[in-house]
Design a protein around this motif. Structure first.
Motif, PDB file in Angstrom:
ATOM      1  N   UNK A  92      -5.583  -5.753  -0.175  1.00 46.98           N
ATOM      2  CA  UNK A  92      -4.283  -5.873   0.267  1.00 46.98           C
ATOM      3  C   UNK A  92      -3.315  -4.840  -0.614  1.00 46.98           C
ATOM      4  N   UNK A  93      -3.569  -4.622  -1.957  1.00 50.72           N
ATOM      5  CA  UNK A  93      -2.874  -3.894  -2.663  1.00 50.72           C
ATOM      6  C   UNK A  93      -2.903  -2.466  -2.380  1.00 50.72           C
ATOM      7  N   UNK A  94      -4.384  -2.135  -2.380  1.00 47.88           N
ATOM      8  CA  UNK A  94      -5.144  -0.588  -1.992  1.00 47.88           C
ATOM      9  C   UNK A  94      -4.221  -0.211  -0.582  1.00 47.88           C
ATOM     10  N   UNK A  95      -4.372  -1.323   0.375  1.00 50.85           N
ATOM     11  CA  UNK A  95      -3.819  -0.742   1.810  1.00 50.85           C
ATOM     12  C   UNK A  95      -2.474  -0.351   1.504  1.00 50.85           C
ATOM     13  N   UNK A  96      -1.747  -1.467   1.109  1.00 48.44           N
ATOM     14  CA  UNK A  96      -0.299  -1.172   0.849  1.00 48.44           C
ATOM     15  C   UNK A  96       0.104   0.308   0.306  1.00 48.44           C
ATOM     16  N   UNK A  97      -0.834   0.324  -0.921  1.00 47.52           N
ATOM     17  CA  UNK A  97      -0.559   1.830  -1.487  1.00 47.52           C
ATOM     18  C   UNK A  97      -0.803   2.858  -0.562  1.00 47.52           C
ATOM     19  N   UNK A 132      -5.308  -2.393 -14.344  1.00 47.11           N
ATOM     20  CA  UNK A 132      -5.896  -2.023 -13.080  1.00 47.11           C
ATOM     21  C   UNK A 132      -4.683  -1.969 -11.987  1.00 47.11           C
ATOM     22  N   UNK A 133      -3.912  -2.711 -12.147  1.00 48.91           N
ATOM     23  CA  UNK A 133      -2.666  -2.813 -11.205  1.00 48.91           C
ATOM     24  C   UNK A 133      -1.454  -2.214 -12.085  1.00 48.91           C
ATOM     25  N   UNK A 152       0.667  -1.707  -7.256  1.00 50.95           N
ATOM     26  CA  UNK A 152      -0.085  -0.512  -6.993  1.00 50.95           C
ATOM     27  C   UNK A 152      -1.568  -0.359  -7.758  1.00 50.95           C
ATOM     28  N   UNK A 153      -2.520  -0.038  -7.433  1.00 49.49           N
ATOM     29  CA  UNK A 153      -3.583   0.048  -7.969  1.00 49.49           C
ATOM     30  C   UNK A 153      -3.495   1.333  -8.974  1.00 49.49           C
TER      31      UNK A 153
END
Length: 180
Positions: A92-97, A132-133, A152-153
């Motif tokens: 989810x974090x990767x996609x949002x980024x 990592x985040x 964000x990653x």
């Protein structure tokens, strides 16, 4: 031995696919037939002859071993893969980024209702403490709300993840070229 054709999504394919190197028992032959009939082979980006399905299975297993070995020296990816919860949060974090939109603990929690807010918060906080985040504004930041802590990653994690996926795609393409 009498071979019966297998019907797969409107195709009839000769069931002469039994690995000729292995003399299968009747039970094993039925088991193999049952497994193959339930595979989503039509979703592959290429047609695969039935006599190559075991080769594909072996290639996927070997690739998975290589991928797991690959991530052993990648601390961020290793942490992400340490649990399915962390992996779901990361995705989810990767996609949002990549979309350039905001993502924060509450939003992640609402998108993963199977986990409590507390669980999500612990994962995000641990990821931040491990670097990592990162707590950074979204790439296309529109919000002026100072209470929102966008996540964000890290650059390293993005690189590790994308390279891992490239390796996966590369492996499938090499396999495809091997019999086409």
């Amino acid at each position: 031995m009498n071979f019966r054709p297998i019907k797969l999504k409107e195709k009839i394919i000769n069931k002469d696919f039994v690995n000729k190197k292995i003399n299968l028992s009747f039970e094993d032959e039925r088991r193999q037939e049952n497994i193959i009939s339930k595979l989503n082979l039509n979703k592959l980006p290429f047609d695969i002859p039935f006599d190559k399905i075991c080769d594909l299975n072996l290639e996927m297993a070997r690739h998975s071993r290589l991928v797991l070995k690959y991530e052993e020296d990648k601390t961020g990816l290793k942490w992400v893969f340490s649990s399915i919860k962390k992996y779901k949060v990361f995705l989810l974090i990767f996609e949002a980024n990549e979309l350039g939109i905001e993502i924060y603990k509450e939003k992640i929690s609402s998108q993963l209702p199977e986990y409590s807010y507390k669980t999500i918060a612990q994962i995000v906080d641990e990821g931040v403490s491990r670097k990592v985040f990162l707590k950074l504004k979204a790439r296309a930041c529109q919000s002026k709300d100072l209470k929102i802590r966008n996540v964000r990653p890290s650059e390293d994690l993005i690189i590790e993840f994308v390279n891992w996926k490239i390796e996966l795609l590369s492996s499938v393409m090499k396999f495809q070229k091997g019999f086409c």
